[in-house]
Design an enzyme around this catalytic site. Sequence first.
Site, PDB file in Angstrom:
ATOM      1  CB  CYS A   2      -0.874   0.003   1.247  1.00 53.17           C
ATOM      2  SG  CYS A   2      -1.858  -1.483   1.380  1.00 53.17           S
ATOM      3  NE  ARG A  27       5.203   1.298  -1.443  1.00 53.54           N
ATOM      4  CZ  ARG A  27       6.263   1.039  -0.702  1.00 53.54           C
ATOM      5  NH1 ARG A  27       7.437   1.463  -1.091  1.00 53.54           N
ATOM      6  NH2 ARG A  27       6.148   0.377   0.420  1.00 53.54           N
ATOM      7  CD1 TRP A  75      -0.440  -6.368  -1.189  1.00 51.79           C
ATOM      8  CD2 TRP A  75      -0.047  -5.943  -3.340  1.00 51.79           C
ATOM      9  NE1 TRP A  75       0.147  -7.470  -1.742  1.00 51.79           N
ATOM     10  CE2 TRP A  75       0.399  -7.249  -3.055  1.00 51.79           C
ATOM     11  CE3 TRP A  75       0.096  -5.449  -4.647  1.00 51.79           C
ATOM     12  CZ2 TRP A  75       0.989  -8.065  -4.016  1.00 51.79           C
ATOM     13  CZ3 TRP A  75       0.686  -6.276  -5.582  1.00 51.79           C
ATOM     14  CH2 TRP A  75       1.117  -7.563  -5.270  1.00 51.79           C
ATOM     15  CG  ASN A  99       0.491   2.189   3.818  1.00 50.86           C
ATOM     16  OD1 ASN A  99      -0.598   2.097   3.267  1.00 50.86           O
ATOM     17  ND2 ASN A  99       1.542   2.742   3.253  1.00 50.86           N
ATOM     18  N   GLY A 100      -0.087  -0.989   6.847  1.00 53.32           N
ATOM     19  CA  GLY A 100       0.281  -1.858   7.976  1.00 53.32           C
ATOM     20  C   GLY A 100      -0.893  -2.749   8.325  1.00 53.32           C
ATOM     21  CD  GLU A 478      14.804 -19.908  -4.837  1.00 55.82           C
ATOM     22  OE1 GLU A 478      14.381 -20.721  -5.673  1.00 55.82           O
ATOM     23  OE2 GLU A 478      14.701 -18.679  -4.981  1.00 55.82           O
ATOM     24  CE  LYS A 482      16.207 -16.647  -7.254  1.00 53.54           C
ATOM     25  NZ  LYS A 482      14.855 -16.971  -7.049  1.00 53.54           N
ATOM     26  CD  GLU A 485      15.765 -16.975 -11.466  1.00 58.18           C
ATOM     27  OE1 GLU A 485      15.978 -16.867 -10.244  1.00 58.18           O
ATOM     28  OE2 GLU A 485      14.661 -16.753 -11.975  1.00 58.18           O
ATOM     29  CG  HIS A 501      24.566 -42.114  -5.411  1.00 58.77           C
ATOM     30  ND1 HIS A 501      24.864 -43.436  -5.196  1.00 58.77           N
ATOM     31  CD2 HIS A 501      24.185 -41.614  -4.206  1.00 58.77           C
ATOM     32  CE1 HIS A 501      24.653 -43.736  -3.924  1.00 58.77           C
ATOM     33  NE2 HIS A 501      24.244 -42.645  -3.305  1.00 58.77           N
ATOM     34  CE  LYS A 597       8.661 -10.962  -9.831  1.00 51.87           C
ATOM     35  NZ  LYS A 597       9.673 -11.759  -9.122  1.00 51.87           N
TER      36      LYS A 597
HETATM   37  C1  F6R Z   1      12.703 -17.496 -10.076  1.00 50.58           C
HETATM   38  C2  F6R Z   1      11.320 -17.220 -10.361  1.00 50.58           C
HETATM   39  C3  F6R Z   1      10.558 -18.215 -11.152  1.00 50.58           C
HETATM   40  C4  F6R Z   1       9.107 -18.305 -10.644  1.00 50.58           C
HETATM   41  C5  F6R Z   1       8.277 -19.218 -11.538  1.00 50.58           C
HETATM   42  C6  F6R Z   1       6.872 -19.371 -11.021  1.00 50.58           C
HETATM   43  O1  F6R Z   1      13.335 -16.467  -9.400  1.00 50.58           O
HETATM   44  O2  F6R Z   1      10.798 -16.207  -9.985  1.00 50.58           O
HETATM   45  O3  F6R Z   1      11.151 -19.454 -11.125  1.00 50.58           O
HETATM   46  O4  F6R Z   1       9.124 -18.792  -9.344  1.00 50.58           O
HETATM   47  O5  F6R Z   1       8.226 -18.682 -12.836  1.00 50.58           O
HETATM   48  O6  F6R Z   1       6.250 -18.147 -10.905  1.00 50.58           O
HETATM   49  P1  F6R Z   1       5.055 -17.913  -9.909  1.00 50.58           P
HETATM   50  O7  F6R Z   1       5.558 -18.071  -8.534  1.00 50.58           O
HETATM   51  O8  F6R Z   1       4.595 -16.504 -10.200  1.00 50.58           O
HETATM   52  O9  F6R Z   1       4.003 -18.925 -10.248  1.00 50.58           O
END
Ligand code: F6R
Length: 602
Positions: A2, A27, A75, A99-100, A478, A482, A485, A501, A597
């Site tokens: 928010c 945001r 939000w 907000n909060g 993960e 990261k 990517e 293995h 994204k």
């Molecule tokens: C990695 C990343 C992607 C998402 C994937 C699923 O940093 O962001 O691997 O996790 O594309 O996306 P959501 O979570 O939006 O379903």
Amino acid sequence: MCGIIGYLGKNEKKEILLDGLQELEYRGYDSAGIAIIENKQLKNFKAVGRLKNLREKTKDYESVGFGVSIGHTRWATHGKPTELNAHPHMGAYSFVVHNGIIENYQELKKELQTDGVKFLSQTDTETIVHLFEKNHNINNNPWQSFQDTIAKLDGAYATLLITEADEETIYFAKNGSPMLIGFNESDVYFASSDTPIIGKATEVYYLEDGEFGYAKDGKVFLFDANGEKTFSKQALATDKAMAQKDGYRFFMEKEIYEQSQVMNDTMMGRVLEDKIDFEELDKNLFDNISNIKICACGTSYHSALTASYLFERIAKIPCQVEIASEFRYKEPLLREDTLFITISQSGETADTLEALKMAKRAGLRSLSICNVDNSSIVRESDAAVLTRAGIEKGVASTKAFATQTMVLWMLAIYVAQAKKTIDSELLKEELNAMRQTPKSLLINDSIHPKMTRLSKRYLHGHGFFFIGRDLFFPLALEGALKLKEISYLHAEGYPSGEMKHGPIALADAELFTVALMPKSLHYEKIKSNVEELCARDATVLAISPEPFDLADDYVKTTYDSHPMLEFFEMMVVTQLLALEISVRLGNDVDMPRNLAKSVTVE
Ligand code: F6R
């Protein structure tokens, strides 16, 4: 997340508010609204969706003379993104933005309802304005009423209130959520971050927690628990792009640093004194459920894998995890005693959405864990729990993963409570550990510079292995995701016990191994796996509370008896490592090549 804007002065208020809200768009929000008092007249406009809808609604309105005004982008957290739930919230003659999260809002709401107050929205915020008017109806003193109101609020807030009972004043209070006051001659601005007032105000004061007061006649009167106080203004920054990132170089970096705060938001009202509660879930959701299946993609799949350990260990319920794109075509056998959970940051991932539809067609009950209310996955699910991470702009997910994992941990306890598989002692331990989580996500002064320094040694080589066991295996996956990517270096996550293995054949000095070595979970086992790699001359970066002499590099983490606290701290270390390697390689951290994204195609 928010956003708040407020303005007291003689300029056109509608435009100042709408422009300010526009600056807060980055945001994320799903509804917006403004309220203005001018010539003793209160005006209020709200709209769901983009700001252009609010602009359209206000196009015939102009506010020219002196007046007070507040605006908000919402939000959704408590209640759907609807016009009634949008701020500013109104009483009979006052408006509030906030907000909060007001933790004790249900208690306050009940009291007010007993007094005959009718609530229009499902939000926690509405209690503030009704409480204010209740006090004011008794004492007829707006300033005293405002002070009495904030004294009753528990939780996090940054709030502005205007009232026809004192139509030239804006009341404000801050505790736990950001708020600042901008100044330019006799104009006074309020905002939840710098961006909306850059170019308008010249000086700024950043409110501290526990501060409150009012603005009147171009002056601000500031108070805290010790009474009225003086304050010094500082020059306001002029760079909007920098201000959006709150001074960080990248959104991803800002989001890594935000994790401690958003974790508080995720837990608010859910981690209670003696139990976990999800008020958004039907108490019968887990009736006749003897199995859990989770479907997700990418980072969300990694939080799902983490959850599978927690569901089986704590809730004693079988849990299988599937990559959504695989699940769709494997002709899965689905049983109606299975709860089908989807996890998605965006709520729009095509593969996850299709998997959910398949499960629904097979008659399964569904629950989604998502960061975006009203997204396709949330709408399609029988029930949803929001992660409350706020918008995530960096393509590489960080705080979304952290909050998903937290929600899943809470959910495991919630199921354990429902199925009575957790005793009071263990429940107490889990709740205590959860309350420590925001602390374990704080980034101390030494760790980030250390990762910056270390990153220069990891820019080449023929690949990275991130290894871990148990809960730390999904974290290894993960960490590797990261890194690949945003650095474009090859990285794989592996269960450390599996290295022998096959993958250990790759071990040599140019193979970089990031070893997650928590002290609270199978330390001796993983230690011997890492020793096997050291013996083959692999270059090892050990992340552990326990010094490990054979490692080439060592990052010391805090010893904690609960593995999830070690998990979150190590998560931050791997995120910072990926970030700093990417920076050194000159890559676009926030928008890595070839990635989007939200992946809305198969
Ligand atoms: C990695 C990343 C992607 C998402 C994937 C699923 O940093 O962001 O691997 O996790 O594309 O996306 P959501 O979570 O939006 O379903």
